[in-house]
Design an enzyme around this catalytic site. Structure first.
Site, short mmCIF file in Angstrom:
data_model
loop_
_atom_site.label_atom_id
_atom_site.label_comp_id
_atom_site.label_asym_id
_atom_site.label_seq_id
_atom_site.Cartn_x
_atom_site.Cartn_y
_atom_site.Cartn_z
N ASP A 46 -2.44 2.31 -6.28
CA ASP A 46 -1.46 2.34 -5.19
C ASP A 46 -1.50 1.11 -4.30
O ASP A 46 -0.93 1.13 -3.21
CB ASP A 46 -1.66 3.59 -4.34
CG ASP A 46 -3.06 3.65 -3.71
OD1 ASP A 46 -3.94 2.90 -4.16
OD2 ASP A 46 -3.26 4.45 -2.78
N GLU A 47 -2.13 0.04 -4.75
CA GLU A 47 -2.31 -1.11 -3.86
C GLU A 47 -2.32 -2.39 -4.68
O GLU A 47 -2.90 -2.45 -5.76
CB GLU A 47 -3.64 -0.95 -3.11
CG GLU A 47 -3.90 -1.98 -2.05
CD GLU A 47 -5.23 -1.75 -1.36
OE1 GLU A 47 -5.54 -2.53 -0.43
OE2 GLU A 47 -5.98 -0.83 -1.74
N ASP B 22 0.87 -1.18 0.00
CA ASP B 22 0.00 0.00 0.00
C ASP B 22 0.90 1.23 0.00
O ASP B 22 1.63 1.47 0.96
CB ASP B 22 -0.90 -0.01 1.23
CG ASP B 22 -2.08 0.95 1.09
OD1 ASP B 22 -2.02 1.82 0.21
OD2 ASP B 22 -3.04 0.82 1.87
#
Length: 496
Positions: free
Chosen positions: A105-106, A11
């Site tokens: 973003d993950e 993350d």
């Protein structure tokens, strides 16, 4: 569930806000909020400095401004975020062929499938190496969770924030989960959490003790079974490498309701063109055109039309969207419009334009020619959004700090320069133009870009990215801004 912590969850820390801080030296260590800047906008991401004031994602922007009036409020730059995300995902794929992106973003990674982790020590080494590579390539930080399942790896990455690594050792899962609130588990939202709390269940241990039959009675068969298994730290979900997109869509929310029918039609055409741009960028086409309209009273209408075959032809999609709009009453005003395409494919049906056009009518006698008076359109006034990249012929690269009342304030700095000076210009300043983002980390194989000095100098070369018009915050108005579009607390602006 596996007996080794070989599932990794990454993350990126406050991703959008961290990118903005990395690219703007004057904002490092300060509160930054990224999202729609209009009165109906929402927060996309808040930096950790802004979270201290209670600002969080999905919060109305007006509330965020009340909580943190001195923060920097910026529009998103999705083209740059996507480019950096691609760099991060490439690093993940170097670890394993099984990478499951969840967002920009993950992502989950199956380290065992890549042969880089088989026990606790090797998994920890792989996680630390990934964090170091991300910092070297992007200049940003990411939090890593390592565990034997996807659920536990995600919980571990939450505990690792910001900029950390947490590994959950096999055999310790139940003891770790027990005291955590039920909202920690995936699938337990506010409504389910309240329902469980009223039944006397507030922690994961309470869930496990309640038993499967009681959870099924409270939540239904599927949800009850799933939650009971998670409460016992059981999660057999595999990492899925590819997630097929189901639809591509764009939408805009307007600060002031649109009442003019012609204006609504033009907005729908513009959204259709943006949607086509995203379709083509992904190498896709689609059969079903979808129109979304949210009216003045917050009622939301959705209309769709399915074509004979998939297309990415802008004329076809514009015509279909226009036909769908004809069936919607917009007389009371429109606050949101969206155009989407579903039924996706990676090919297009040839010669589909005819299906978007009415059948030709029999030729009729022509009426006498009538002189048509065409009004000259008013000159377009450039809009400057807070956070936007710009370049000045004399001062070099910078970003818009705010605009309004016929003026635009720019701070001239680059990711590699010290904090730069602020200058204010007329919005029509001929020497000022939009620019592409600069790289956060310089490529060592290329000569370094020379940041523009505060008192003038040669502009630095841009990153090879084009800012997409459709990637501005969806809550930004289509009309001209009425007041200052962004602020940076405590910063004085100089006059030209």
């Amino acid at each position: 569930m596996r007996n080794a912590p070989t599932i990794l969850h990454l993350d990126m820390d406050a991703f959008f806000a961290s990118v903005e801080q990395a690219s703007k030296p004057s904002l490092r260590g300060k509160a930054v909020v990224v999202g729609g800047l209009g009165p109906r906008g929402v927060v996309a991401t808040a930096s950790y400095e802004a979270r201290v004031f209670g600002v969080h994602s999905a919060m109305p922007m007006a509330q965020a401004r009340r909580l943190a009036p001195n923060a920097a409020y910026l529009v998103p730059r999705f083209t740059l975020y996507r480019a950096i995300s691609e760099q991060v995902m490439a690093l993940l794929r170097e670890l394993s062929p099984l990478v499951e992106p969840l967002s920009l973003d993950e992502a989950f990674v199956d380290l065992d499938a890549g042969g880089v982790a088989w026990d606790e020590e090797s998994a920890r080494r792989a996680g630390e190496r990934l964090r170091a590579d991300i910092r070297a390539v992007t200049g940003l930080t990411g939090s890593v969770g390592l565990a034997a399942s996807k659920m536990l790896a995600k919980i571990a990455s939450e505990q690792a924030k910001p900029d950390g690594l947490v590994l959950i050792e096999p055999g310790t899962e139940r003891a770790l989960l027990g005291p955590m609130p039920v909202r920690t588990l995936p699938g337990v939202g506010p409504a389910t959490g309240d329902h469980l709390r009223r039944a006397g269940i507030s922690t994961v241990e309470d869930l496990a003790e309640a038993g499967e039959d009681e959870l099924v009675r409270l939540l239904g068969k599927a949800h009850g079974h799933a939650l009971h298994a998670m409460a016992l730290a059981r999660d057999e979900r595999p990492v899925v490498a590819e997630r097929e997109a189901k639809s591509v869509s764009v939408e805009d929310t307007y600060d002031v309701d649109i009442h003019d029918r012609l204006r609504v039609g033009l907005e729908v055409q513009r959204l259709a063109d943006r949607c086509v741009g995203r379709l083509r960028g992904a190498g896709l086409s689609g059969r079903t055109i979808v129109l979304k309209v949210r009216r003045y009273d917050f009622s939301t209408l959705t209309r769709s039309e399915t074509l004979r075959g998939p297309t990415d032809d802008p004329a076809v999609i514009r015509e279909a969207a226009a036909r769908l709009l004809d069936s919607v009453d917009t007389t009371g005003g429109v606050r949101l419009l969206g155009v989407g395409v579903s039924g996706l494919a990676d090919y297009t049906q040839e010669d589909l334009f005819a299906q978007a056009m009415p059948a030709p009518a029999a030729e009729e006698p022509r009426a006498p020619a009538v002189e048509v008076v065409v009004e000259r359109p008013e000159p377009v006034v450039r809009q400057w959004r807070a956070g936007q990249d710009v370049r000045h012929a004399e001062y070099g690269h910078g970003w818009v700090q705010g605009s309004g009342l016929g003026r635009v304030t720019v701070r001239f700095e680059t990711p590699q320069s010290p904090p730069g000076r602020v200058r204010t210009f007329s919005v029509g300043e001929p020497a000022l133009a939009s620019a592409d983002p600069l790289p956060l980390v310089l490529d060592p194989s290329r000569p370094p870009a020379c940041p523009a000095p505060a008192d003038g100098g040669r502009p630095a070369p841009p990153l090879a990215l084009a800012e997409e018009p459709g990637d501005q915050a969806s809550s930004e108005p289509a009309s001209l801004p009425k007041s200052r579009s962004g602020t940076v607390g405590g910063e004085a602006t100089s006059r030209p």
